[in-house]
Structures are given as structure tokens and as C-alpha cells.
Design a protein around this motif. Structure first.
Motif, PDB file in Angstrom:
ATOM      1  N   THR A 116       7.030   1.139   8.516  1.00 41.55           N
ATOM      2  CA  THR A 116       6.182   1.366   7.401  1.00 41.55           C
ATOM      3  C   THR A 116       6.514   2.199   6.507  1.00 41.55           C
ATOM      4  O   THR A 116       6.604   1.912   5.298  1.00 41.55           O
ATOM      5  CB  THR A 116       4.673   1.686   8.027  1.00 41.55           C
ATOM      6  N   ARG A 117       6.999   3.225   6.770  1.00 41.63           N
ATOM      7  CA  ARG A 117       7.465   4.407   6.039  1.00 41.63           C
ATOM      8  C   ARG A 117       8.725   4.272   5.335  1.00 41.63           C
ATOM      9  O   ARG A 117       8.787   4.130   3.952  1.00 41.63           O
ATOM     10  CB  ARG A 117       7.622   5.804   6.820  1.00 41.63           C
TER      11      ARG A 117
ATOM     12  N   GLY B 158       5.484  -4.139   1.028  1.00 38.79           N
ATOM     13  CA  GLY B 158       4.699  -5.230   0.221  1.00 38.79           C
ATOM     14  C   GLY B 158       5.397  -6.681   0.642  1.00 38.79           C
ATOM     15  O   GLY B 158       4.472  -7.652   0.605  1.00 38.79           O
ATOM     16  N   ARG B 159       6.485  -6.713   0.308  1.00 38.87           N
ATOM     17  CA  ARG B 159       7.119  -8.041   0.501  1.00 38.87           C
ATOM     18  C   ARG B 159       6.865  -8.740   2.033  1.00 38.87           C
ATOM     19  O   ARG B 159       6.644  -9.870   1.949  1.00 38.87           O
ATOM     20  CB  ARG B 159       8.749  -7.818   0.326  1.00 38.87           C
ATOM     21  N   THR B 178       3.742  -7.562  12.341  1.00 37.49           N
ATOM     22  CA  THR B 178       2.702  -8.158  11.289  1.00 37.49           C
ATOM     23  C   THR B 178       1.220  -7.692  11.429  1.00 37.49           C
ATOM     24  O   THR B 178       0.785  -7.295  10.831  1.00 37.49           O
ATOM     25  CB  THR B 178       2.736  -9.550  11.508  1.00 37.49           C
ATOM     26  N   ARG B 179       0.982  -7.393  13.043  1.00 37.43           N
ATOM     27  CA  ARG B 179      -0.568  -6.884  13.043  1.00 37.43           C
ATOM     28  C   ARG B 179      -0.630  -5.492  12.498  1.00 37.43           C
ATOM     29  O   ARG B 179      -1.636  -5.148  11.942  1.00 37.43           O
ATOM     30  CB  ARG B 179      -0.672  -7.037  14.508  1.00 37.43           C
ATOM     31  N   ARG B 180       0.301  -4.639  12.602  1.00 36.87           N
ATOM     32  CA  ARG B 180       0.291  -3.364  12.144  1.00 36.87           C
ATOM     33  C   ARG B 180       0.213  -3.444  10.642  1.00 36.87           C
ATOM     34  O   ARG B 180      -0.664  -2.395  10.138  1.00 36.87           O
ATOM     35  CB  ARG B 180       1.768  -2.560  12.705  1.00 36.87           C
ATOM     36  N   ILE B 181       1.073  -4.129  10.037  1.00 38.58           N
ATOM     37  CA  ILE B 181       0.974  -4.303   8.607  1.00 38.58           C
ATOM     38  C   ILE B 181      -0.261  -4.618   8.084  1.00 38.58           C
ATOM     39  O   ILE B 181      -0.856  -4.141   7.213  1.00 38.58           O
ATOM     40  CB  ILE B 181       2.195  -5.405   7.827  1.00 38.58           C
ATOM     41  N   ILE B 184      -2.936  -1.742   8.654  1.00 34.17           N
ATOM     42  CA  ILE B 184      -2.418  -0.600   7.534  1.00 34.17           C
ATOM     43  C   ILE B 184      -3.015  -0.902   6.167  1.00 34.17           C
ATOM     44  O   ILE B 184      -3.830  -0.174   5.540  1.00 34.17           O
ATOM     45  CB  ILE B 184      -1.052  -0.233   7.593  1.00 34.17           C
ATOM     46  N   LEU B 185      -3.080  -2.182   5.947  1.00 35.16           N
ATOM     47  CA  LEU B 185      -3.655  -2.788   4.552  1.00 35.16           C
ATOM     48  C   LEU B 185      -5.048  -2.736   4.542  1.00 35.16           C
ATOM     49  O   LEU B 185      -5.667  -2.140   3.624  1.00 35.16           O
ATOM     50  CB  LEU B 185      -3.070  -3.874   4.115  1.00 35.16           C
TER      51      LEU B 185
END
Ligand SMILES: Nc1ncnc2c1ncn2[C@@H]1O[C@H](COP(=O)(O)OP(=O)(O)OP(=O)(O)O)[C@@H](O)[C@H]1O
Ligand SMILES: [Mg+2]
Lengths: 251, 288
Positions: A116-117, B158-159, B178-181, B184-185
Motif C-alpha cells: 500500500t505505502r 490506484g492502478r 486485492t482484499r486489502r486494497i 483500504i479504499l
């Protein structure tokens, strides 16, 4: 030669790998291995379980039974998001790209940071410009870098998908029918790219129906039939095998 | 003048909300109907924080953000296994739950009576009690959220989100968690919606639960679909269009009772026409 295959280190090895769909055994107690640094042709009739095997190896399908050892580590379940760390890249029989993203973004996706970072710290092409430029040139898509993937021709899509795998600089490449449906000139381009991977010492698994291409590119062959291993070894021996000829070549 | 300021403030608040929804729907293809819930939690946190607890506006916003992070953390983790239809249904369920909590936890929220007398913000002892001042504050926050959206949009993170919205498994094969992304969003979008809620509460000075029903979340969906999915400018344009529409109807002289009905019909028709003829919306970068 087949003796020497068995003494090579094994990039991937499966033990009793099984996948059932209802009553159908799409992978049936497969115990096979792909030698490291070798191009293996994975062949077999339609529906023999080639794609299923590739899906099991990449975690896009969960095995019913069995284990998979990759570069010495054994797994019962593989998650697809482990592949980057395992240095495995793959392509798909049905050609999967992110259609509403540009050609450039499709390549960047394969190499940009996954954390993430780190990911938030990379804006645009970040430090990947040179790698992307080089790959676009290799796959003859320099003129299309800003085009959406959905606007490419079939052959260009195949090249982009292969380029996306190659740019990852993986150790193991699992390629599901990289030649199917291509014009002869593009077949040569793809063969050229695979030749380069071979010369770089990568481990290749190539699913392919065209025996001529298998003879040309593969140093090792595994034949599947009804989810089972029918034969394995050097192409000359395997392709002469009676059972293989009956099952596959229809002779 | 006051009339334009009022419109500008509401436009900014809805711009923030639309951007927050586009962070999940546009960027990652997550069909969330939970936005009204986070909007409501933010509004109530500010209302209760400023009236009952006597907190500063910005501290109350922080309180709302903390509550939203916790709520979105739990709900987002459950939701993260899905993307479209299941995502929509489960997030709508959450929105309904939050609405009924706002309605029924009377000791805390005063239920249907709502909360009165929510003060205006003050910064360093200066109270922002003019509409012009409040508009400045709203535009400032809209600008920050716009900047955050564009930053994420252009980043590798973002991509990856955009890969998820089309083919989540492919994004995984490329190595992305992907689950974490998605979680987070979802969390970020909740916090941003909560800030909009805080602004709304302080501006209107009176809130009750009816503002924060699922239909508000659907209205926000309409905004981003018409303005443009996955686009920061599209979200803002959508807010502008949909908030100006009632004014336009009034301007052409329709009586209020008819205008109110017309508005719904126009929103509905606009949605249908957009999906058929311009599925990316006016400025969109993605079609579902
Ligand atoms: N998701 C699925 N659900 C049910 N059956 C499946 C699924 N995937 C594959 N199969 C079945 O498993 C068998 C093996 O399919 P697979 O796609 O692995 O074959 P293949 O060797 O790749 O064939 P081809 O050469 O046509 O690509 C087939 O009978 C197929 O119908
Ligand atoms: Mg196949």
C-alpha cells in the motif's frame, strides 16, 4: 536425456494433485515435475486438464487434494497473490488483460509495487519508464502505449499478455497456448520471445497443440489425458509412444 | 447572493460525498450502498460532539472519522470478499442498520426528533458563522479531497484498484493483495463521507435520521454515474448538475409540488439514458 531431466533441480513438482468438478476428475492424482531452466511442452487432447493444471499451480483453482512444491517450498493451497514473490508469471488461454486500462498500464501493473505505502508513493510511470519502453519495443506496441487494451487486435493482445509476463522477470513462466490463433508472422515473434527466455535460463511450461512448435521449443514434454499423466520425457521419445499417438495424435 | 452561497455550500458537500463514493465504485468497481451510513455517522458524531460533549468542530470531525474507521474496518473486511451484487446487498444492509440505530437509539441521537442547535465551526477562536466563510471551508475541504482522489488515481495503488474492478483474480495473479486494497479504499471513502456529514450537520444546524437513508446513497450513485465513473472531475460535475437541477426547475416556474415529482423523474430518466447512450457518464473513465 530423460535420465538427466530427472536429475535436474525441480522448479515445480506436484504430488497426487487432484481436482474434481462434480464427478469429473480434471486433474487426477498428478505427480509430475517441471525441471528448472528447461522448456516443457504440456500437451494433450482438448479437455485433458492442461489449463486446469496451470490453474492449480497458480492458485486460480483450489486443489481437491495433493500438494505443490515450488522452488523447494511445499504448499497445499496457493494464493494467486503469492505468485509475484514466488517469481511465477503466467498467461491465460482466453487472454486476460485489463481492458479499460492502457497498454502501458497493463505492463506497469505487472511490475509496480504491490504494498500500500509503496504503491501510493509511485505516481504514474514512476521509475519504470525504461523497462516499459524496452518491453513495448519487444512486443511491437510502441505506437499503442496509450491505447486501451480493448482496442488492440487479437494478435496484439496476445503479445501484450506475453509482454506483461516477461516484464515481470520471473523465474518460471506458465504459458497457456501462447500461439493459438496467431498469424505466422506473429507466431515467429512469439517463438523469438520464448527463445530469448530459454536462453536466459528460465523455466518454461508451454501448453500447445501444434506438435511442430513443441518439437522446436520444448526439451521436455508431459502428455495429459483425462486428467492423468500419460507420458513424460524428451519429445522424440514421447511423441513416438504408442499410447500418446492413440490418445493425442489420433494415429 | 445568500442563495448562491447556500447552493455553493451544498454543492461542495455533495462534491465531497461524490468523490468519496467514486473512490469505491469508480476506482475499484465496488458497488457500495453504504455511503449514507458513513455520511450519517459523521453528521451525528459532529452534532453530538459539538452539542452534548462541547467539542470543537474539528475534534468532532476526528471523532466521526474514528467511528467510521472502526465501522468501515469491520464491514469492509466482510465486504472485501465480494465486488458487485453481493457487495451492493450487504452494504445496503449495513446502511439500513445504521439508519435504524440513528432512529432508535434515542438516548444518544434523540431518534426522530433529531438534534438542534449544532454550532458553526470556529478556528483559533474565530467562528465561521457567515455563509461565505463556511463556503470557503467547504471548498477548502473539497479541494483536499479532490487532491487525495487524484493522487490515488495516478498511483500504482490506484492502478491496482482499477485492475480489481475489471478482473480481481488477474490483479491477484499480478501480486496484489486485492482484499486489502478494497478494504483500504472502503475505509478511506467512509472517512471522507463522514467529513461531508460533519460539514452538513454544522451548516444545517439541525439533523434527523431521514437524511441518511439508503436512498441518499442511491442519489450519490446517480451523481457519479451521470458525472462520470472513476473520474474526480466527473464526481464534481455530477454534483453540480444534480444540485442545480431543482433550481433550474424552480427557475422555469414549475410549482414546488410538481417540481419535486419532476426531479425524481428526471433523475431516473437521466440514469437510464446515460447507461444506454453514454455508459461512462459525462467525464467518466470507466463503464461498468
Ligand atoms: N470451472 C470448471 N467447472 C467445471 N468443469 C470444468 C471447469 N474447468 C474445466 N472443467 C472441465 O475440466 C476438464 C479439463 O478442462 P481444461 O480446460 O483443463 O482442459 P484443457 O486440456 O486445457 O483443454 P483445451 O485444450 O481445450 O484448452 C474439461 O472437461 C472441462 O470441461
Ligand atoms: Mg486449456
Amino acid at each position: 536425456m530423460s535420465v538427466s531431466m530427472s536429475t535436474l533441480p525441480r522448479a515445480i513438482e506436484t504430488k497426487g494433485l487432484t481436482k474434481t468438478f462434480g464427478g469429473l476428475r480434471a486433474a487426477d492424482a498428478l505427480s509430475i515435475y517441471f525441471p528448472s531452466g528447461v522448456a516443457t511442452g504440456l500437451i494433450g487432447p482438448n479437455g485433458s486438464g492442461k489449463t486446469t493444471l496451470m490453474n492449480l499451480l497458480t492458485g486460480t483453482l483450489e486443489p481437491t487434494e495433493g500438494s505443490i512444491t515450488i522452488s523447494g517450498k511445499t504448499f497445499e493451497v496457493i494464493e494467486p497473490d503469492m505468485l509475484r514473490d514466488l517469481k511465477i508469471a503466467r498467461t491465460f488461454q482466453d487472454g486476460r488483460l485489463v481492458n479499460q486500462l492502457s497498454v502501458e498500464d497493463n505492463l506497469l501493473l505487472a511490475i509496480a509495487s504491490v504494498g500500500t505505502r509503496a504503491g501510493l508513493g509511485e505516481i504514474g510511470i514512476a521509475g519504470y519508464g525504461a523497462r516499459v519502453d524496452a518491453m513495448l519495443k519487444k512486443i511491437h506496441l510502441e505506437a499503442h502505449r496509450g491505447a486501451n487494451a480493448e482496442d488492440l487486435s487479437y494478435g496484439q493482445r496476445k503479445l501484450l499478455e506475453l509482454g506483461r509476463a516477461i516484464i515481470q522477470d520471473a523465474d518460471i513462466y506458465l504459458l497457456d497456448e501462447p500461439f493459438t490463433g496467431l498469424f505466422p508472422a506473429v507466431v515467429e515473434q512469439v517463438a523469438e520471445l520464448l527463445g530469448e527466455l530459454k536462453r536466459a535460463g528460465k523455466t518454461l511450461v508451454i501448453i500447445e497443440h501444434n506438435i511442430g512448435l513443441i518439437r522446436r521449443l520444448a526439451d521436455n514434454v508431459i502428455v495429459l489425458d483425462h486428467g492423468q499423466k500419460l507420458a513424460a520425457g524428451v519429445p522424440e521419445d514421447v511423441l513416438k509412444n504408442k499410447r500418446v499417438q492413440e490418445a493425442y495424435l489420433g494415429v | 447572493m445568500e442563495y448562491l452561497l447556500n447552493l455553493g455550500i451544498l454543492f461542495s458537500i455533495y462534491g465531497v460525498l461524490a468523490l468519496s463514493l467514486n473512490m469505491v465504485v469508480g476506482m475499484a468497481g465496488l458497488l457500495s450502498l453504504a455511503q449514507a451510513a458513513f455520511y450519517g455517522i459523521g453528521a451525528y458524531a459532529t452534532a453530538i460532539g459539538m452539542t452534548e460533549l462541547g467539542l470543537n468542530f474539528f475534534v468532532s470531525l476526528g471523532l466521526g472519522a474514528v467511528i467510521n474507521i472502526v465501522a468501515a474496518g469491520i464491514v469492509g473486511r466482510i465486504l472485501s470478499r465480494w465486488k458487485s451484487d453481493y457487495y451492493a446487498v450487504v452494504s445496503m444492509g449495513f446502511s439500513i442498520i445504521v439508519f435504524s440505530v440513528l432512529l432508535n437509539w434515542k438516548e444518544l441521537t434523540r431518534g426522530p426528533l433529531g438534534i438542534f442547535g449544532i454550532p458553526k465551526p470556529s478556528i483559533f477562536g474565530y467562528s465561521i458563522d457567515t455563509n461565505l466563510g463556511f463556503l470557503m471551508l467547504c471548498l477548502f475541504i473539497l479541494g483536499i479531497v479532490f487532491g487525495i482522489y487524484r493522487w490515488i488515481d495516478r498511483s500504482s495503488f490506484g492502478r491496482a484498484a482499477k485492475a480489481i474492478r475489471e478482473d480481481e483474480q488477474l490483479a491477484q495473479v499480478m501480486g496484489y493483495p486485492t482484499r486489502r486494497i478494497k478494504s483500504i479504499l472502503f475505509g478511506l471513502s467512509a472517512v471522507v463521507a463522514g467529513v461531508a456529514g460533519g460539514l452538513f450537520a454544522s451548516y444545517i444546524a439541525f439533523i434527523d435520521p431521514t437524511t441518511f437513508q439508503v436512498k441518499e446513497g442511491i442519489f450519490l450513485f446517480t451523481i457519479i454515474i451521470i458525472g462520470g465513473l472513476a473520474s474526480s472531475r466527473g464526481a464534481v460535475l455530477g454534483a453540480l448538475i444534480l444540485l442545480s437541477l431543482p433550481e433550474v426547475l424552480r427557475f422555469i416556474g414549475l410549482p414546488f409540488s410538481i417540481a419535486a415529482q419532476m426531479q425524481q423523474i428526471i433523475y431516473g430518466s437521466a440514469l437510464v439514458l446515460m447507461m444506454v447512450f453514454k455508459p461512462k457518464g459525462f467525464l467518466g473513465k470507466y463503464r461498468m
